[in-house]
Write a protein that holds these residues in place. Structure first.
Motif, PDB file in Angstrom:
ATOM      1  N   LYS A  29       0.759   2.374   9.707  1.00 62.38           N
ATOM      2  CA  LYS A  29      -0.194   3.178   8.944  1.00 62.38           C
ATOM      3  C   LYS A  29      -0.682   4.388   9.727  1.00 62.38           C
ATOM      4  CE  LYS A  29      -3.334   0.200   7.462  1.00 62.38           C
ATOM      5  NZ  LYS A  29      -4.456  -0.271   6.602  1.00 62.38           N
ATOM      6  N   LYS A  30      -0.830   4.221  11.032  1.00 62.11           N
ATOM      7  CA  LYS A  30      -1.314   5.328  11.859  1.00 62.11           C
ATOM      8  C   LYS A  30      -0.290   6.455  11.967  1.00 62.11           C
ATOM      9  CE  LYS A  30      -4.570   2.766  14.778  1.00 62.11           C
ATOM     10  NZ  LYS A  30      -4.880   2.291  16.154  1.00 62.11           N
ATOM     11  N   THR A  31       0.990   6.093  11.869  1.00 59.92           N
ATOM     12  CA  THR A  31       2.038   7.100  12.063  1.00 59.92           C
ATOM     13  C   THR A  31       2.556   7.705  10.766  1.00 59.92           C
ATOM     14  OG1 THR A  31       3.701   5.344  12.111  1.00 59.92           O
ATOM     15  CG2 THR A  31       2.839   6.104  14.234  1.00 59.92           C
ATOM     16  N   THR A  32       2.138   7.177   9.614  1.00 57.92           N
ATOM     17  CA  THR A  32       2.627   7.702   8.335  1.00 57.92           C
ATOM     18  C   THR A  32       1.570   8.555   7.655  1.00 57.92           C
ATOM     19  OG1 THR A  32       1.950   5.620   7.304  1.00 57.92           O
ATOM     20  CG2 THR A  32       4.258   5.844   7.877  1.00 57.92           C
ATOM     21  N   PRO A  33       1.949   9.751   7.187  1.00 50.83           N
ATOM     22  CA  PRO A  33       0.996  10.587   6.458  1.00 50.83           C
ATOM     23  C   PRO A  33       0.586   9.888   5.165  1.00 50.83           C
ATOM     24  CG  PRO A  33       2.975  11.813   7.078  1.00 50.83           C
ATOM     25  CD  PRO A  33       3.267  10.362   7.296  1.00 50.83           C
ATOM     26  N   VAL A  34      -0.699   9.918   4.841  1.00 52.09           N
ATOM     27  CA  VAL A  34      -1.188   9.237   3.636  1.00 52.09           C
ATOM     28  C   VAL A  34      -0.902  10.095   2.410  1.00 52.09           C
ATOM     29  CG1 VAL A  34      -3.169   8.188   2.500  1.00 52.09           C
ATOM     30  CG2 VAL A  34      -3.006   8.162   4.986  1.00 52.09           C
ATOM     31  N   LEU A  35      -0.192   9.528   1.457  1.00 53.04           N
ATOM     32  CA  LEU A  35       0.182  10.259   0.254  1.00 53.04           C
ATOM     33  C   LEU A  35      -0.871  10.070  -0.829  1.00 53.04           C
ATOM     34  CD1 LEU A  35       2.702  11.880  -0.767  1.00 53.04           C
ATOM     35  CD2 LEU A  35       3.382   9.787  -1.924  1.00 53.04           C
ATOM     36  N   ASN A  36      -1.273  11.150  -1.450  1.00 53.52           N
ATOM     37  CA  ASN A  36      -2.213  11.070  -2.566  1.00 53.52           C
ATOM     38  C   ASN A  36      -1.408  10.800  -3.834  1.00 53.52           C
ATOM     39  OD1 ASN A  36      -4.096  11.419  -4.598  1.00 53.52           O
ATOM     40  ND2 ASN A  36      -5.152  13.084  -3.549  1.00 53.52           N
ATOM     41  N   LEU A  37      -1.313   9.535  -4.234  1.00 47.37           N
ATOM     42  CA  LEU A  37      -0.471   9.146  -5.355  1.00 47.37           C
ATOM     43  C   LEU A  37      -0.928   9.743  -6.674  1.00 47.37           C
ATOM     44  CD1 LEU A  37       0.045   5.376  -4.451  1.00 47.37           C
ATOM     45  CD2 LEU A  37       1.593   7.273  -4.010  1.00 47.37           C
ATOM     46  N   LYS A  38      -2.209  10.078  -6.788  1.00 40.23           N
ATOM     47  CA  LYS A  38      -2.732  10.634  -8.037  1.00 40.23           C
ATOM     48  C   LYS A  38      -2.204  12.043  -8.299  1.00 40.23           C
ATOM     49  CE  LYS A  38      -7.037   7.983  -7.966  1.00 40.23           C
ATOM     50  NZ  LYS A  38      -8.526   8.055  -7.934  1.00 40.23           N
ATOM     51  N   LEU A  39      -1.821  12.744  -7.239  1.00 46.62           N
ATOM     52  CA  LEU A  39      -1.333  14.107  -7.423  1.00 46.62           C
ATOM     53  C   LEU A  39       0.034  14.134  -8.087  1.00 46.62           C
ATOM     54  CD1 LEU A  39      -2.386  15.773  -4.044  1.00 46.62           C
ATOM     55  CD2 LEU A  39      -3.443  16.047  -6.282  1.00 46.62           C
ATOM     56  N   GLY A  40       0.830  13.100  -7.825  1.00 45.75           N
ATOM     57  CA  GLY A  40       2.149  13.037  -8.446  1.00 45.75           C
ATOM     58  C   GLY A  40       3.164  13.943  -7.778  1.00 45.75           C
ATOM     59  N   GLU A  89       0.859  -1.188   0.000  1.00 45.45           N
ATOM     60  CA  GLU A  89       0.000   0.000   0.000  1.00 45.45           C
ATOM     61  C   GLU A  89       0.894   1.237   0.000  1.00 45.45           C
ATOM     62  OE1 GLU A  89      -3.969  -1.451   2.335  1.00 45.45           O
ATOM     63  OE2 GLU A  89      -2.284  -0.876   3.597  1.00 45.45           O
ATOM     64  N   PRO A  90       1.463   1.581  -1.166  1.00 42.36           N
ATOM     65  CA  PRO A  90       2.488   2.641  -1.244  1.00 42.36           C
ATOM     66  C   PRO A  90       2.031   4.037  -0.864  1.00 42.36           C
ATOM     67  CG  PRO A  90       1.790   1.930  -3.437  1.00 42.36           C
ATOM     68  CD  PRO A  90       1.209   0.959  -2.464  1.00 42.36           C
ATOM     69  N   GLN A  91       0.727   4.239  -0.658  1.00 37.55           N
ATOM     70  CA  GLN A  91       0.280   5.554  -0.202  1.00 37.55           C
ATOM     71  C   GLN A  91       0.715   5.828   1.237  1.00 37.55           C
ATOM     72  OE1 GLN A  91      -1.669   2.957  -0.795  1.00 37.55           O
ATOM     73  NE2 GLN A  91      -3.545   2.928   0.423  1.00 37.55           N
ATOM     74  N   TYR A  92       1.092   4.749   1.954  1.00 34.82           N
ATOM     75  CA  TYR A  92       1.590   4.919   3.321  1.00 34.82           C
ATOM     76  C   TYR A  92       3.116   4.956   3.293  1.00 34.82           C
ATOM     77  CZ  TYR A  92      -3.153   3.762   4.742  1.00 34.82           C
ATOM     78  OH  TYR A  92      -4.528   3.768   4.904  1.00 34.82           O
ATOM     79  N   GLN A  93       3.675   6.109   3.567  1.00 31.88           N
ATOM     80  CA  GLN A  93       5.121   6.265   3.545  1.00 31.88           C
ATOM     81  C   GLN A  93       5.560   7.367   4.498  1.00 31.88           C
ATOM     82  OE1 GLN A  93       5.990   7.790  -0.577  1.00 31.88           O
ATOM     83  NE2 GLN A  93       6.521   9.615   0.568  1.00 31.88           N
ATOM     84  N   MET A  94       6.841   7.353   4.832  1.00 34.93           N
ATOM     85  CA  MET A  94       7.415   8.420   5.647  1.00 34.93           C
ATOM     86  C   MET A  94       8.693   8.884   4.964  1.00 34.93           C
ATOM     87  SD  MET A  94       7.614  10.600   8.013  1.00 34.93           S
ATOM     88  CE  MET A  94       6.215  10.245   9.053  1.00 34.93           C
ATOM     89  N   ASN A  95       8.614  10.050   4.350  1.00 36.93           N
ATOM     90  CA  ASN A  95       9.747  10.636   3.642  1.00 36.93           C
ATOM     91  C   ASN A  95       9.769  12.123   3.948  1.00 36.93           C
ATOM     92  OD1 ASN A  95      11.897  11.053   1.923  1.00 36.93           O
ATOM     93  ND2 ASN A  95      10.682  10.988   0.057  1.00 36.93           N
ATOM     94  N   LYS A 120       3.035  20.991  -2.827  1.00 41.50           N
ATOM     95  CA  LYS A 120       3.584  20.241  -1.696  1.00 41.50           C
ATOM     96  C   LYS A 120       2.625  20.196  -0.505  1.00 41.50           C
ATOM     97  CE  LYS A 120       8.324  21.254  -3.088  1.00 41.50           C
ATOM     98  NZ  LYS A 120       9.594  21.910  -2.735  1.00 41.50           N
ATOM     99  N   LEU A 121       1.897  21.274  -0.289  1.00 41.11           N
ATOM    100  CA  LEU A 121       0.980  21.309   0.841  1.00 41.11           C
ATOM    101  C   LEU A 121      -0.193  20.346   0.645  1.00 41.11           C
ATOM    102  CD1 LEU A 121       0.869  25.130   1.626  1.00 41.11           C
ATOM    103  CD2 LEU A 121       1.811  23.346   3.080  1.00 41.11           C
ATOM    104  N   ALA A 122      -0.487  20.022  -0.620  1.00 40.22           N
ATOM    105  CA  ALA A 122      -1.621  19.159  -0.902  1.00 40.22           C
ATOM    106  C   ALA A 122      -1.228  17.686  -0.990  1.00 40.22           C
ATOM    107  CB  ALA A 122      -2.269  19.578  -2.214  1.00 40.22           C
ATOM    108  N   GLN A 123       0.048  17.389  -0.851  1.00 39.77           N
ATOM    109  CA  GLN A 123       0.510  16.018  -1.044  1.00 39.77           C
ATOM    110  C   GLN A 123       0.059  15.066   0.051  1.00 39.77           C
ATOM    111  OE1 GLN A 123       1.787  14.456  -3.394  1.00 39.77           O
ATOM    112  NE2 GLN A 123       3.084  15.706  -4.659  1.00 39.77           N
ATOM    113  N   SER A 124       0.039  15.507   1.275  1.00 39.77           N
ATOM    114  CA  SER A 124      -0.195  14.596   2.395  1.00 39.77           C
ATOM    115  C   SER A 124      -1.513  14.851   3.102  1.00 39.77           C
ATOM    116  CB  SER A 124       0.944  14.722   3.416  1.00 39.77           C
ATOM    117  OG  SER A 124       2.162  14.364   2.828  1.00 39.77           O
ATOM    118  N   VAL A 125      -2.152  13.772   3.500  1.00 38.83           N
ATOM    119  CA  VAL A 125      -3.327  13.871   4.355  1.00 38.83           C
ATOM    120  C   VAL A 125      -2.821  13.764   5.786  1.00 38.83           C
ATOM    121  CG1 VAL A 125      -5.525  12.830   4.999  1.00 38.83           C
ATOM    122  CG2 VAL A 125      -4.797  12.820   2.609  1.00 38.83           C
TER     123      VAL A 125
END
Length: 297
Positions: A190-201, A130-136, A206-211
């Motif tokens: 999953k609880k500790t990683t911001p959810v990345l919107n992969l569709k945004l690319g 589930e690559p939308q869950y990441q910490m970078n 940058k402010l819209a990248q993470s939930v």
């Protein structure tokens, strides 16, 4: 006295066929089954298990992507060595013995200091299933005041996508490992990683990248107190000592240059408890020993 053996046409044909078969050892797709007396190993997608597997050139079929199932090694699919696999393919093919209890592979990339892209060093991680869950963790803007002094209200945190058009799946300049988590550990991840919107690319704002969520590992970016290493450490549930071997060595080297620099370095670490990417990377390998694999590039 020499003996003359006479063979019928049928016997001669069989003999020639046996010699050719033994010499070439070809499979039905025309590949040598043996190289230097050893099986010629290749990588293909096994239809039965739905996994990439390593094996001699026979018996594997696939309907992957609509490819003709009579030949799993056609050019459309490609003969993949381990280094040619994607991180998802590699992590699913080379699983540890604990894979049944730890079904969630997490890719961790570590960049050593002096890297062209990350001169101070960097560490990042993501779920491969589930690559939308990441910490970078990265700063949105390189404003020194925000990077060094940013607090809870500083909106300088960007969960930068780990992959993209200009970012390879398995970066060669980084050391990559796969950590395999249990179901319980993965829920915490999953609880500790911001959810990345992969569709945004990668090019999206940058402010819209993470939930954002209140439970995520870090809320803002501060190179001393909430940096990339802090985020990965908390996401994977590892704790790094306040004074690591690396930090002691750094302070020791500073003392050879100037006692003042040495005291300043010690004071910064004592007060801010700065986490270094290399220490988190080393700790991850210790904590997850036995259920971690190393990428081949």
């Amino acid at each position: 006295m020499k003996k003359i053996i006479s063979l019928t046409e049928t016997e001669l044909t069989k003999l020639i066929s046996l010699v050719v078969e033994e010499t070439l050892k070809k499979d039905k797709w025309g590949r040598d089954q043996y190289v230097d007396g050893k099986p010629n190993l290749w990588y293909g997608f096994e239809d039965k298990t739905k996994k990439w597997v390593q094996g001699p050139c026979n018996g594997l079929i696939t309907n992957l992507l609509g490819i003709d199932s009579s030949d799993p090694c056609r050019k459309k699919l490609g003969l993949k060595t381990r280094s040619q696999m994607t991180s998802k393919e590699e992590s699913s093919t080379y699983q540890p013995k604990t894979s049944k209890e730890t079904p969630w592979p997490i890719q961790v990339n570590y960049y050593a200091p002096m890297d062209k892209k990350f001169p101070t060093g960097h560490i990042e991680c993501r779920s491969l299933r589930e690559p939308q869950y990441q910490m970078n963790a990265n700063p949105i803007e390189m404003k020194y005041a925000d990077i060094l002094l940013g607090g809870k209200e500083t909106k300088n945190f960007w969960n930068m996508p780990m992959t993209g058009k200009k970012i390879p799946d398995k970066p060669k300049t980084a050391k990559t490992v796969y950590v395999y988590l249990t179901d319980t550990e993965y829920i915490k991840f999953k609880k500790t990683t911001p959810v990345l919107n992969l569709k945004l690319g990668y090019k999206a704002g940058k402010l819209a990248q993470s939930v954002k969520s209140s439970g995520q590992a870090i809320q803002n970016y501060n190179v001393l107190t909430q940096n990339c290493a802090d985020g990965v450490a908390k996401a994977l549930g590892v704790q790094v000592e306040k004074w690591t071997k690396t930090e002691k060595v750094i302070v020791g080297r500073l003392s050879t240059i100037s006692p003042i620099l040495s005291l300043a370095g010690a004071a910064i670490n004592e007060f801010f408890d700065t986490t270094l990417p290399v220490d988190v990377f080393n700790k991850i390998q210790k904590v997850y020993k036995g259920r971690i694999t190393y990428s081949v590039k």
